[in-house]
Design a protein around this motif. Structure first.
Motif, PDB file in Angstrom:
ATOM      1  N   ASP A 205      31.716  -1.897  51.573  1.00  0.00           N
ATOM      2  CA  ASP A 205      33.104  -2.266  51.304  1.00  0.00           C
ATOM      3  C   ASP A 205      33.964  -2.136  52.562  1.00  0.00           C
ATOM      4  OD1 ASP A 205      32.522  -2.812  48.685  1.00  0.00           O
ATOM      5  OD2 ASP A 205      33.330  -0.937  47.881  1.00  0.00           O
ATOM      6  N   GLN A 206      33.783  -1.053  53.305  1.00  0.00           N
ATOM      7  CA  GLN A 206      34.569  -0.850  54.526  1.00  0.00           C
ATOM      8  C   GLN A 206      34.197  -1.869  55.608  1.00  0.00           C
ATOM      9  OE1 GLN A 206      35.124   3.563  55.602  1.00  0.00           O
ATOM     10  NE2 GLN A 206      33.575   3.629  54.001  1.00  0.00           N
ATOM     11  N   LEU A 207      32.909  -2.176  55.713  1.00  0.00           N
ATOM     12  CA  LEU A 207      32.480  -3.175  56.692  1.00  0.00           C
ATOM     13  C   LEU A 207      33.084  -4.544  56.368  1.00  0.00           C
ATOM     14  CD1 LEU A 207      28.749  -2.098  57.008  1.00  0.00           C
ATOM     15  CD2 LEU A 207      30.401  -2.133  58.898  1.00  0.00           C
ATOM     16  N   ARG A 208      33.089  -4.912  55.093  1.00  0.00           N
ATOM     17  CA  ARG A 208      33.683  -6.198  54.699  1.00  0.00           C
ATOM     18  C   ARG A 208      35.180  -6.204  54.970  1.00  0.00           C
ATOM     19  NH1 ARG A 208      30.250  -6.702  49.108  1.00  0.00           N
ATOM     20  NH2 ARG A 208      28.485  -7.898  49.954  1.00  0.00           N
ATOM     21  N   ASP A 209      35.847  -5.098  54.642  1.00  0.00           N
ATOM     22  CA  ASP A 209      37.277  -5.011  54.932  1.00  0.00           C
ATOM     23  C   ASP A 209      37.531  -5.174  56.422  1.00  0.00           C
ATOM     24  OD1 ASP A 209      38.062  -4.684  52.332  1.00  0.00           O
ATOM     25  OD2 ASP A 209      38.622  -2.576  52.500  1.00  0.00           O
TER      26      ASP A 209
END
Length: 347
Positions: A205-209
């Motif tokens: 999720d953080q990588l996509r954000d």
């Protein structure tokens, strides 16, 4: 016991004290490592630093509130303000904080750092700041503390009780005269967490954000606005900042040119270390392009930061085109590597 030092380690991130202080506690415990590598992926910065005359910053982002405010799952946290402590005489503060340390609490005290002899602000204008106490020696009448010293190096040192009292007394006066706001004093006790394995979904999720230049962290308590940029978009504002530095834009305030590059280096180094950890733990298979690509970004960023340090000692105008070229390359290379990491994490 007349002398106590609670366990700490050299923190893995130092760009801001909220990371250095809390991570120097938790990183001493192996069980926190999977949590550490599940986090510290996202970056953010402020966008309106020229129009509003604000200080520019770039930092890791883990949602709001910040790390000093109950945001670390391994730290039992208590915070107090000067109003609560007003009945405590300045000369009684050393004993009060020594007792908290004796009880296993690390103390982060809000005081006037200009009264502390190791500080860059010593005997200059008042400088409200947090000081990390992890031990004391009652016989020597000193606290064991961590801070950035006058040379800008984060290190462990000793603070005499008398300087500590002077710094507290000065802060009380600043608050009484309404010259600053109270940013609270914090007490942390390390509390072993229930098992915290590496969180693939949190990392993805953080990588996509990061790649999308947005955030979904802690949105239940925090609505991002147009004052901040996230993830890959921070390069645009870094470039804007260094363009303003190059042209001596009078709207820049409280410049800290090297710190921004240091933050970016810690982010690249952290990502490289995370990938090595994931491979070592068997969470993802070894991928040479990913491992070497992340390592190369970290090396390039360190060289760029060090070149800028040399520029500040002896002007090198060629550093600015080099910054632009490197930021452009990072914008190209980093998304390819992070997309590959997402695919490997998804299995």
């Amino acid at each position: 016991m007349n002398a106590i030092q609670l366990p700490i380690v050299n923190p893995p991130l130092k760009v801001f004290l909220r990371w250095a202080y809390t991570l120097s506690i938790t990183s001493a415990h192996d069980e926190t490592i999977p949590w550490y590598y599940s986090n510290f992926i996202q970056l953010f910065c402020n966008k309106k630093f020229l129009e509003r005359g604000r200080q520019y910053y770039i930092d890791f982002f883990r949602g709001k509130p910040n790390e000093l405010n109950f945001n670390n799952p391994f730290l039992l946290t208590c915070s107090v303000n000067y109003t609560i402590l007003q009945s405590l005489a300045s000369e009684a503060w050393p004993q009060f904080f020594a007792e908290q340390i004796r009880s296993g609490y690390y103390c982060i005290v809000f005081l006037d750092e200009s009264k502390l002899s190791p500080a860059a602000s010593y005997q200059k204008a008042p400088f409200p700041h947090h000081l990390f106490l992890y031990g004391f020696d009652w016989g020597e009448r000193v606290f064991y503390a961590s801070m950035f010293d006058r040379t800008g190096v984060y290190r462990n040192l000793q603070i005499p009780f008398q300087e500590f009292e002077d710094a507290v007394h000065s802060m009380r006066q600043l608050l009484r005269d309404k010259l600053t706001a109270d940013h609270h004093t914090y007490f942390y006790k390390y509390e072993p967490h229930s098992p915290y394995p590496f969180d693939r979904m949190a990392a993805i999720d953080q990588l996509r954000d990061y790649l999308n230049g947005e955030t979904h962290l802690n949105r239940i308590n925090y609505n991002p606005d147009d004052k901040e940029a996230f993830g890959i978009k921070v390069y645009d504002y870094l470039q804007m900042y260094y363009d303003a530095v190059e042209s001596n834009d009078p709207r820049l305030v409280e410049r800290n040119d090297v710190r921004h590059l240091h933050a970016l280096w810690e982010h690249k180094r952290m990502m490289s270390e995370r990938v090595k950890y994931l491979v070592t733990e068997g969470i993802i298979p070894y991928d040479e392009e990913l491992v070497e690509g992340c390592r190369e970004l970290s090396i390039r960023m360190l060289k760029l930061r060090d070149r800028y340090i040399r520029h500040e000692m002896r002007t090198d105008r060629e550093v600015f085109p080099q910054l632009r070229a490197q930021f452009d390359q990072f914008r190209e290379v980093e998304p390819v590597l992070l997309q590959k990491l997402i695919k490997l994490l998804e299995g």
